[in-house]
Design a protein around this motif. Structure first.
Motif, PDB file in Angstrom:
ATOM      1  N   GLU A 244    -105.643 -33.880  89.162  1.00 17.83           N
ATOM      2  CA  GLU A 244    -107.167 -34.475  89.020  1.00 17.83           C
ATOM      3  C   GLU A 244    -108.058 -33.232  89.014  1.00 17.83           C
ATOM      4  OE1 GLU A 244    -109.080 -37.444  89.283  1.00 17.83           O
ATOM      5  OE2 GLU A 244    -107.049 -37.641  87.940  1.00 17.83           O
TER       6      GLU A 244
ATOM      7  N   LYS B  28    -103.513 -43.010  85.764  1.00 18.25           N
ATOM      8  CA  LYS B  28    -105.150 -43.162  85.960  1.00 18.25           C
ATOM      9  C   LYS B  28    -105.686 -43.215  84.541  1.00 18.25           C
ATOM     10  CE  LYS B  28    -109.047 -41.949  88.706  1.00 18.25           C
ATOM     11  NZ  LYS B  28    -109.681 -40.828  89.138  1.00 18.25           N
TER      12      LYS B  28
ATOM     13  N   HIS C  88    -101.933 -42.093  90.612  1.00 15.05           N
ATOM     14  CA  HIS C  88    -102.763 -41.264  90.101  1.00 15.05           C
ATOM     15  C   HIS C  88    -102.310 -40.989  88.539  1.00 15.05           C
ATOM     16  CE1 HIS C  88    -106.656 -40.758  91.981  1.00 15.05           C
ATOM     17  NE2 HIS C  88    -106.006 -40.564  93.098  1.00 15.05           N
ATOM     18  N   LYS C  89    -101.210 -40.590  88.461  1.00  8.37           N
ATOM     19  CA  LYS C  89    -100.700 -40.141  87.310  1.00  8.37           C
ATOM     20  C   LYS C  89    -100.997 -41.071  86.042  1.00  8.37           C
ATOM     21  CE  LYS C  89     -97.006 -37.278  89.389  1.00  8.37           C
ATOM     22  NZ  LYS C  89     -97.630 -36.151  89.125  1.00  8.37           N
TER      23      LYS C  89
ATOM     24  N   ASN D  48     -99.829 -43.179  96.346  1.00  8.76           N
ATOM     25  CA  ASN D  48    -101.130 -43.172  95.840  1.00  8.76           C
ATOM     26  C   ASN D  48    -101.059 -41.765  94.805  1.00  8.76           C
ATOM     27  OD1 ASN D  48    -102.212 -45.166  97.347  1.00  8.76           O
ATOM     28  ND2 ASN D  48    -103.273 -43.997  98.404  1.00  8.76           N
TER      29      ASN D  48
ATOM     30  N   GLN E 289    -102.115 -37.288 101.914  1.00 11.34           N
ATOM     31  CA  GLN E 289    -102.068 -38.224 100.850  1.00 11.34           C
ATOM     32  C   GLN E 289    -100.633 -39.029 100.833  1.00 11.34           C
ATOM     33  OE1 GLN E 289    -102.552 -36.351  96.918  1.00 11.34           O
ATOM     34  NE2 GLN E 289    -102.941 -34.521  97.985  1.00 11.34           N
TER      35      GLN E 289
END
Ligand code: ATP
Ligand code: MG
Lengths: 220, 806
Positions: free
Chosen positions: B199, B675, B672-673, B668, B664
């Motif tokens: 990110e 996204k 995110h991978k 989650n 984290q």
């Protein structure tokens, strides 16, 4: 002389066969005449009227209108000629449903590019002449058949045409309404407008000064 | 005249409400979608163009060839920057070395905040031409300075004057604020996605390079000993004004190769410049060449946008032509009262212009209303471009083209006839007009079917990758980055305290987070290794309790044990490593590295720590308490998560009072991978729904006209004894055939496009054929449903009624 048809032929090709709608029609019409065209159904009356009115073409022959040779004119020129001199009245009125009486009357003037005040004056005059002032803001669907035909005639007359063409103008009306329309035509003719009407009724035809009979596209 | 046209147009719009709604609404919807996509593409395409000098800025990347495979990396050795600066002085305006960006703790008085930033050489501010709100481009000259973004300054100091304030960096170093730069726009980033790891975050601060050198011993060593073989830095450049990135890139390509030790020369390192304009859109490399990135989505959505707009325009034309039959009478009448052809053309074009303008106005309103939602969905901050003349020019162009296309058919076709023919109604629906309309309907359904099946394929691919075995247990697993030294040497105490609190079942530390790979090394050797084989293996430095904490699955051998002192040099391999090295019976084999011999004590199943779309890389796990960066905690299953977190925070505060507690959930981070793919699924899902909806609007309108035109025929058929069902069939058969035909064309196109997309992922599904069946059936079902209303109405109506209307 207002118009002259010389050896007019009109045909359609159907299944390799040529079907004649008009055969060798010769006709001269002088200004101020009131002509009735008669004949059995399918004899070509409407066809002839449309040819005279330049709404339809023909395949052979010559058509002179006020010294112009209609058969050799370009579409645009013909449309101007038409706009200038001819008014049309239909059996089924053909008013625009989305426009009020007043606006229907105004339409030909718009196409002839009259100014706004002149248009108003002419429309008011017509409404008055045909006694339909009270109806000016109504839509065609809100009028009776006879009233609609009055508007149709008023619309045909509004731009002062020399020639009125009427295809069975009383066909959808009862006999009393029909008589009124015929009286109106008579009056207009007396004022100098040339009228050609198609009719099935001997009585209506009698209003005219001359009767033309058609049979199978041929004048008899 | 135009007043008359306007009157007619307005009346016919308000008189035919359904028709107008379908016509204007459909077009407005299409325009809305096209505009949103257009704005999105514009935003993507203008990424980083805020930097004044952006077409001269580049990052130095390197291609290395190992075992025939070229890999592109952004990590470079310390001396390279100086070398470039001195040897190619005329080609570069600035060469700036930078650390990797990351979270650092900034503290002022009692405030401690995690802020994202990097350490850079002093020309950084000039290179990127930052807009300085306070201070100037010399702000990084002082080795104890720091430069903050406006929002970071605001978060730390509120309304106080930031310049000259001293604050602490990572709890250890005192720095003075020397400058404040304007926050970067959301579509800008000084780090490539490649270099920013997963990110990319907003840049909050830049600290001076010299501070970085004094902070870390290994950096100092790299500088003093001129280590050409330690790749831990990135390099940004601005080429000089008279040069181009391309030319310089070519010129410098051997600079690294010429200096590295012979062993490293075998991988043929070749450096090149990656232009700033490509950082966002073309960030992927395959075999050393640029291979897409975000540009793929830009292209894909661009095509979708064009198609949706096309659908809406087709609809508009289709309905206009269908309706023009009804207007034939008007044309005839107008001609008999003296209109010429041009005036009719004028009128029809004017009308369609009017309708298009309405649709455009509605679309603009919709875009303004939908932008917040769209921004959320697409992860953007796009504003409506009120002041952008380009936007309005394109809008104007769209309006004219659409209204011309939609209006030209009735205008040119109808007005060309002799009035008698139109009045008689003999030109009713010429054969060509009907087949033209069928073609339009087919095109619409092709697009719809492609979009629907595409969405399903994306969905399948995501599901498939999500269901992939990950080799560890991410339930109740959290990770905390060790941003400061506060935790060093306290592992055992910390672990005891956490476990005693009852909130944590087990704790471990590791060099890599659970969802990324931070380091890999070469130089491994083992019995039976081909001497030409250049190794590259991922390293995980872990504490003894790692396996138990993350719940990995030991396949052969055993876990690390505290009781065996020899385990401190032992290796555990993953299955991929066993295969990579070609080991038979790996347990008890010996692997040699620079630091000596290591015994393999176990093999674990592959843990998915990088892309869920790529195969798991070969990895070695070894014990090393000094190289860990992350604390991993397995929450106790007996307590609720909130309770556990509260306890952990309390303990955390005791050990590191000046560090914000940030953690984290592995779950989650893993999520995110997906996204980009999730976003793609959402957007393509929405666009397919819209495409189908717009097509259906058109179909509905069309079926209305079909049914209307055939009222008389239906009436007569009914009088003659036709059943309602047979009439319904007669009316809907055409449409079903059209949808089937569309499917025939759509399938190969969709298959090809989706196959291309899937090629991006090594780990991908093969497209299942049922996807197309489902797509066609569902589109067909929706289409049937749409027309059935009109068909049923026409079939049911009392024949006496329908015959009388004629
Ligand atoms: N486009 C056409 N194609 C083929 N035949 C046509 C066409 N237009 C007219 N006809 C034929 O021409 C003939 C004359 O038609 P027309 O409409 O002029 O008759 P009419 O005398 O006005 O009849 P009615 O009194 O019923 O109105 C008819 O037999 C009709 O079938
Ligand atoms: Mg007739």
């Amino acid at each position: 002389m207002l118009l002259q048809l010389k050896n007019i032929f009109k045909w359609v090709n159907s299944g390799g066969q040529r079907i004649f709608l008009l055969k060798d029609v010769n006709l001269e019409v002088s200004e101020g005449e009131f002509i009735s065209i008669m004949g059995p159904s399918g004899s070509g009356k409407s066809t002839l009227l449309n040819v005279i009115g330049m709404l339809d073409g023909f395949d052979e022959g010559e058509y002179h209108f006020l010294d112009e040779s209609v058969h050799s004119l370009k579409e645009k020129h013909r449309s101007n000629l038409y706009k200038e001199y001819i008014g049309f009245v239909f059996q089924s009125y053909h008013l625009l449903d989305d426009l009020t009486v007043k606006e229907n009357l105004e339409m030909p003037l718009l196409y002839k590019k009259y100014g706004s005040s002149e248009r108003k004056a002419k429309v008011a005059d017509m409404l008055d002449r045909f006694n339909i002032v009270g109806k000016k803001d109504l839509f065609p669907a809100q009028l009776s058949g006879g009233q609609q035909q009055l508007v149709g005639i008023a619309r045909a007359l509004i731009s002062n045409p020399k020639l009125i063409l009427a295809d069975e103008p009383t066909g959808n009306l009862n006999s009393k309404q029909g008589e009124e329309i015929m009286e109106l035509f008579k009056k207009l003719n007396d004022e100098g407008v040339t009228i050609i009407q198609v009719t099935h009724s001997e009585k209506n035809a009698a209003y005219g000064s001359r009767i033309i009979n058609l049979l199978d596209g041929r004048m008899v | 005249m135009f007043k008359n046209y306007l009157k007619i147009a307005v009346r016919s719009i308000s008189k035919n409400k359904t028709y107008s709604f379908i016509n204007i609404g459909g077009l407005a919807l299409g325009l809305t979608v096209a505009m949103l996509i257009g704005l999105w593409i514009h935003d993507e395409k203008t990424f980083n163009t805020n930097f004044k000098n952006h077409d001269h800025i580049a990052q130095v990347l390197v291609n290395k060839t190992n075992n025939g495979e070229i890999r592109t990396r952004f990590t470079l050795p310390y001396p390279l920057a100086a070398e470039l600066r001195s040897v190619y002085a005329g080609d570069f305006k600035y060469v700036v070395m930078s650390s990797f960006p990351g979270d650092n703790v900034l503290s002022f008085k009692e405030k401690n905040q995690n802020q994202y930033g990097a350490y850079m050489e002093k020309d950084a501010l000039r290179l990127f031409s930052f807009t300085m709100l306070k201070g100037n481009h010399n702000a990084l000259n002082d080795p104890n300075a720091i430069v903050l973004s406006a929002s970071a300054a605001n978060a730390l100091f509120g309304n106080e004057e930031p310049i000259g304030k001293t604050m602490r960096l990572n709890d250890n170093f005192v720095v003075t604020v020397k400058g404040v730069f304007e926050d970067l726009p959301t579509n800008a980033n000084v780090f490539e996605p490649l270099a920013a790891f997963s990110e990319s975050k907003k840049l909050d601060f830049i600290a001076p390079w010299d501070l970085y050198v004094s902070m870390y011993e290994w950096v100092k060593t790299a500088r003093d000993r001129k280590l050409w073989d330690n790749n831990s830095y990135q390099v940004y450049v601005a080429v000089s004004n008279q040069s181009t990135i391309e030319a310089v890139s070519h010129k410098i390509k051997n600079t690294l190769y010429d200096h590295v030790p012979d062993e490293t020369k075998r991988s043929n390192p070749e450096i090149f410049l990656h232009p700033m304009k490509d950082w966002h859109l073309k960030s992927s490399f395959k075999n050393g060449l640029s291979y897409g990135g975000a540009i793929q989505y830009v292209r894909m959505f661009g095509i979708i946008g064009v198609f949706v707009l096309l659908l809406a325009c087709i609809n508009f034309m289709n309905l206009s032509t269908a309706r023009s039959q009804k207007r034939a009478k008007e044309v005839g009448i107008r001609k008999t009262v003296g209109s010429n052809k041009n005036q009719l053309i004028e009128q029809f074009l004017f009308e369609s212009l009017l309708v298009t303008c309405c649709a455009f106005a509605i679309a603009c309103t919709l875009v303004v209303l939908l932008l917040p939602l769209f921004n959320q969905l697409a992860d953007k901050q796009i504003l409506f471009p009120y002041a952008n003349p380009l936007f309005w020019c394109i809008g104007l162009g769209l309006i004219s083209v659409t209204s011309l296309l939609a209006g030209s058919y009735p205008a040119l076709y109808l007005s060309s006839f002799r009035p008698v023919r139109v009045l008689k109604g003999t030109i009713q629906a010429g054969k060509s007009a009907v087949s033209f309309r069928k073609v339009l309907v087919v095109v619409q359904f092709i697009v719809s079917i492609i979009l629907v099946s595409g969405t399903m394929v994306v969905n399948q691919q995501i599901q498939h990758s999500k269901n992939r075995p990950i080799g560890y247990n991410k339930n109740g697993l959290i990770m905390i980055e060790k941003t400061t030294e506060a935790f060093e040497g306290k592992y055992n105490v910390l672990r005891e305290a956490f476990k005693k609190s009852g909130a944590v079942a087990e704790m471990a530390e590791s060099s890599n987070p659970m969802t990324e790979v931070w380091n890999s090394n070469g130089g491994y050797d083992w019995e039976g290794k081909n001497p030409d084989f250049i190794t590259n293996i991922v390293n995980f430095y872990v504490s003894h309790d790692y396996g138990k904490t993350v719940g990995w699955e030991v396949k052969f051998g055993r876990n690390f044990s505290r009781d065996l002192a020899s385990d401190s040099t032992a290796y555990i391999l993953n299955e991929a490593a066993v295969e990579y090295m070609g080991l038979q019976d790996p347990v008890d084999k010996t692997i040699r590295w620079y630091d000596g011999e290591h015994k393999v004590i176990g093999v674990v199943k592959n843990m998915l720590t990088e892309s869920p779309f790529e195969p798991v890389k070969q990895a070695i796990y070894s014990i090393n308490y000094n190289e860990t960066n992350w604390i991993n905690l397995k929450l106790s299953p007996e307590k609720s998560i909130t309770q556990s977190l509260e306890k952990i925070e309390t303990e955390f505060a005791i050990f590191a009072p000046s560090i914000p507690f940030e953690f984290q959930f592995v779950d989650n981070a893993f999520g995110h991978k997906f996204k980009a793919e999730e976003r793609m699924r959402k957007l393509s899902g929405i666009f397919s729904v819209l495409a189908i909806f717009i097509s259906c609007l058109g179909l509905f309108g069309l079926s209305t006209f079909m049914a209307e035109r055939r009222t008389k025929e239906i009436g007569i058929r009914k009088v003659l004894g036709a059943s309602i069902m047979s009439l319904f069939k007669m009316l809907s058969r055409d449409f079903v055939l059209l949808v089937l035909f569309s499917g025939l064309i759509a399938i190969p196109v969709a298959y090809y496009v989706m196959q291309q997309w899937l090629e991006n992922y090594t780990y991908h599904i093969s497209i299942p054929w049922w996807v197309f069946g489902v797509a066609i059936l569902s589109v067909m079902f929706i289409a049937l449903f749409t027309i059935s209303y009109q068909a049923a109405r026409a079939a049911i109506v009392n024949p006496v009624k329908s015959l009388r209307t004629q």
